[in-house]
Write a protein that holds these residues in place. Structure first.
Motif, short mmCIF file in Angstrom:
data_model
loop_
_atom_site.label_atom_id
_atom_site.label_comp_id
_atom_site.label_asym_id
_atom_site.label_seq_id
_atom_site.Cartn_x
_atom_site.Cartn_y
_atom_site.Cartn_z
N PHE A 140 185.96 143.86 51.95
CA PHE A 140 186.27 145.10 52.68
C PHE A 140 187.75 145.26 52.97
N HIS A 141 188.42 144.15 53.32
CA HIS A 141 189.84 144.22 53.68
C HIS A 141 190.76 143.63 52.61
N ASN A 142 190.20 143.15 51.51
CA ASN A 142 190.98 142.58 50.41
C ASN A 142 191.82 141.38 50.83
N VAL A 143 191.31 140.63 51.81
CA VAL A 143 191.98 139.38 52.20
C VAL A 143 191.72 138.33 51.13
N GLU A 144 192.76 137.58 50.80
CA GLU A 144 192.60 136.49 49.83
C GLU A 144 191.89 135.33 50.51
N THR A 145 190.66 135.07 50.12
CA THR A 145 189.87 134.03 50.78
C THR A 145 189.38 133.00 49.78
N ARG A 146 189.18 131.77 50.29
CA ARG A 146 188.60 130.67 49.53
C ARG A 146 187.58 129.98 50.43
N ILE A 147 186.50 129.48 49.84
CA ILE A 147 185.44 128.81 50.61
C ILE A 147 185.12 127.47 49.95
N VAL A 148 185.30 126.38 50.69
CA VAL A 148 184.93 125.06 50.19
C VAL A 148 183.70 124.57 50.93
N ARG A 149 182.70 124.13 50.19
CA ARG A 149 181.51 123.52 50.78
C ARG A 149 181.67 122.00 50.66
N ILE A 150 181.93 121.39 51.80
CA ILE A 150 182.28 119.98 51.86
C ILE A 150 181.02 119.13 51.99
N PHE A 151 180.88 118.15 51.11
CA PHE A 151 179.81 117.15 51.23
C PHE A 151 180.36 115.93 51.95
N ASN A 152 179.47 115.01 52.32
CA ASN A 152 179.85 113.85 53.13
C ASN A 152 181.17 113.24 52.66
N THR A 153 182.13 113.18 53.56
CA THR A 153 183.46 112.65 53.26
C THR A 153 183.78 111.52 54.23
N TYR A 154 184.49 110.52 53.75
CA TYR A 154 184.77 109.35 54.59
C TYR A 154 186.17 108.83 54.30
N ILE A 213 193.58 132.53 52.99
CA ILE A 213 192.87 131.68 53.94
C ILE A 213 191.73 130.95 53.24
N LEU A 214 191.67 129.64 53.47
CA LEU A 214 190.56 128.81 52.97
C LEU A 214 189.76 128.34 54.18
N ILE A 215 188.45 128.59 54.14
CA ILE A 215 187.61 128.15 55.25
C ILE A 215 186.75 126.96 54.80
N ALA A 216 186.59 126.02 55.73
CA ALA A 216 185.81 124.81 55.46
C ALA A 216 184.36 125.08 55.81
N SER A 217 183.55 125.26 54.79
CA SER A 217 182.11 125.30 54.98
C SER A 217 181.56 123.90 54.72
N THR A 218 180.28 123.78 54.52
CA THR A 218 179.66 122.46 54.49
C THR A 218 178.39 122.47 53.64
N SER A 219 178.01 121.32 53.16
CA SER A 219 176.73 121.17 52.46
C SER A 219 175.55 121.46 53.38
N GLU A 220 175.79 121.48 54.69
CA GLU A 220 174.70 121.77 55.63
C GLU A 220 174.19 123.21 55.50
N VAL A 221 174.93 124.09 54.82
CA VAL A 221 174.40 125.43 54.59
C VAL A 221 173.16 125.38 53.70
N TYR A 222 172.97 124.27 52.98
CA TYR A 222 171.79 124.11 52.14
C TYR A 222 170.59 123.60 52.94
N GLY A 223 170.83 123.14 54.18
CA GLY A 223 169.74 122.64 55.02
C GLY A 223 169.08 121.42 54.39
N ASP A 224 167.76 121.33 54.54
CA ASP A 224 166.97 120.29 53.89
C ASP A 224 166.56 120.86 52.54
N PRO A 225 167.31 120.57 51.48
CA PRO A 225 167.23 121.39 50.26
C PRO A 225 165.94 121.21 49.47
N LEU A 226 165.50 122.29 48.86
CA LEU A 226 164.36 122.28 47.95
C LEU A 226 164.82 122.26 46.50
#
Length: 327
Positions: free
Chosen positions: A163-177, A112-125
């Protein structure tokens, strides 16, 4: 034939992913509750023998008959207009929805690949933003419902991985158009192009010195495809590091459209990030990926898409029916 479930399939990015995996010879199962997606984005696939569609809300139990090799989790409101109108549903799809899909992946032994986002960085420092940066997020601000949904999504995904050994992937998506973006969803590119095509002044929030980095959809899809096939479980930034100020970008839009509008300024929304630029060193090293489409070429294709819309579509306001999703 590999079978893949793509949630958010009728959305902008989800529909392009359906196209890509169909072209790669996969059997694609699309799923969407259509709260922000649109069937017109995937109607060209309805007659395809290797595509089926489920109209379903993933915050409810998800059942897919038969084997399932991969899951792409792209279901979520993604524009400020949407998640400010449906904050509870935004939180639920990131939490309950992700939990349901991770459970499905565990049972089916799917990757499973989940779509994360650049918004996890908030207003970055930190600038540019690397995957090791933990972010600067206001948990109780108006954007917190989206930012924290995505941050929780990453946490529960890694918990299932460890914990469950699920094969996971995480993509942090930046502005896409690209084509199939909703014209009036509040994001900067469709907002600017829509205003230009309607002969309206271009609206900038703040002083225009805030920056964004725009990635064309084909490049984004390629990065996601490579990440899914990789053996890397930690988050990976996928975006175009070519940074530009919003003020300069508005001037690019005016030149592209050949219009004569002015730029008008309004107050900056609360917690709107002032800088956004991905560090893509990890994607280059692990995936051999970097964007190929420059902004001028990608924006020409995108502008031609919006220009092809009917005058009725250009003029209508965005009125999504959120009845039944606001609890």
């Amino acid at each position: 034939m590999k079978r893949i479930l793509i949630t958010g399939a009728a959305g902008f990015l989800g529909s392009h992913l359906c196209d890509r995996f169909i072209s790669e010879g996969y059997y694609v199962i699309g799923m969407d509750n259509l709260i922000t997606g649109d069937l017109k984005n995937i109607q060209h696939l309805f007659s395809h023998k290797d595509f089926e569609f489920y109209h379903h809300d993933i915050t409810k139990f998800v059942h897919i008959p038969g084997p399932l090799d991969y899951i792409l989790h792209f279901a979520s409101p993604a524009s400020p207009i949407d998640y400010l109108k449906i904050p509870i549903q935004t939180l639920k799809v990131g939490s309950l929805g992700t939990h349901n899909l991770l459970g499905l992946a565990r049972v089916k032994k799917s990757r499973i690949l989940i779509a994360s986002t650049s918004e996890v960085y908030g207003d970055p420092l930190v600038h540019p933003q690397t995957e090791d940066y933990y972010g600067n997020v206001n948990t109780i601000g108006p954007r917190g419902v989206y930012d924290e949904a995505k941050r929780f999504q990453e946490s529960i995904t890694m918990a299932y991985h460890t914990f469950h050994n699920v094969e996971t992937r995480i993509v942090r998506i930046f502005n896409t158009y690209g084509p199939r973006m909703r014209l009036n969803d509040g994001r900067v590119i469709p907002a600017f192009i829509g205003q230009a095509l309607r002969g309206e002044d271009l609206t900038i929030f703040g002083d225009g010195m805030q920056t964004r980095s725009f990635c064309y959809v084909d490049d984004q899809v390629e990065g996601i495809f490579r990440l899914l096939q990789s053996d890397y479980a930690l988050p990976v930034n996928i975006g175009n590091p070519d940074e530009i100020t919003i003020k300069d970008f508005a001037e690019e839009i005016i030149r592209l459209t050949g219009t004569k509008q002015k730029v008008v300024y309004h107050p900056l929304p609360v917690n709107d990030p002032l800088q956004r630029q991905p560090d893509i060193s990890r994607a280059k090293a692990i995936l051999g990926w970097e964007p190929k489409v420059d902004r001028a070429a990608g924006m020409k294709i995108t502008y031609d898409y919006f220009k092809s819309l009917s005058s009725e579509e250009l003029l209508k306001e965005e009125h999504k029916d959120f009845t039944g999703f606001i609890h």
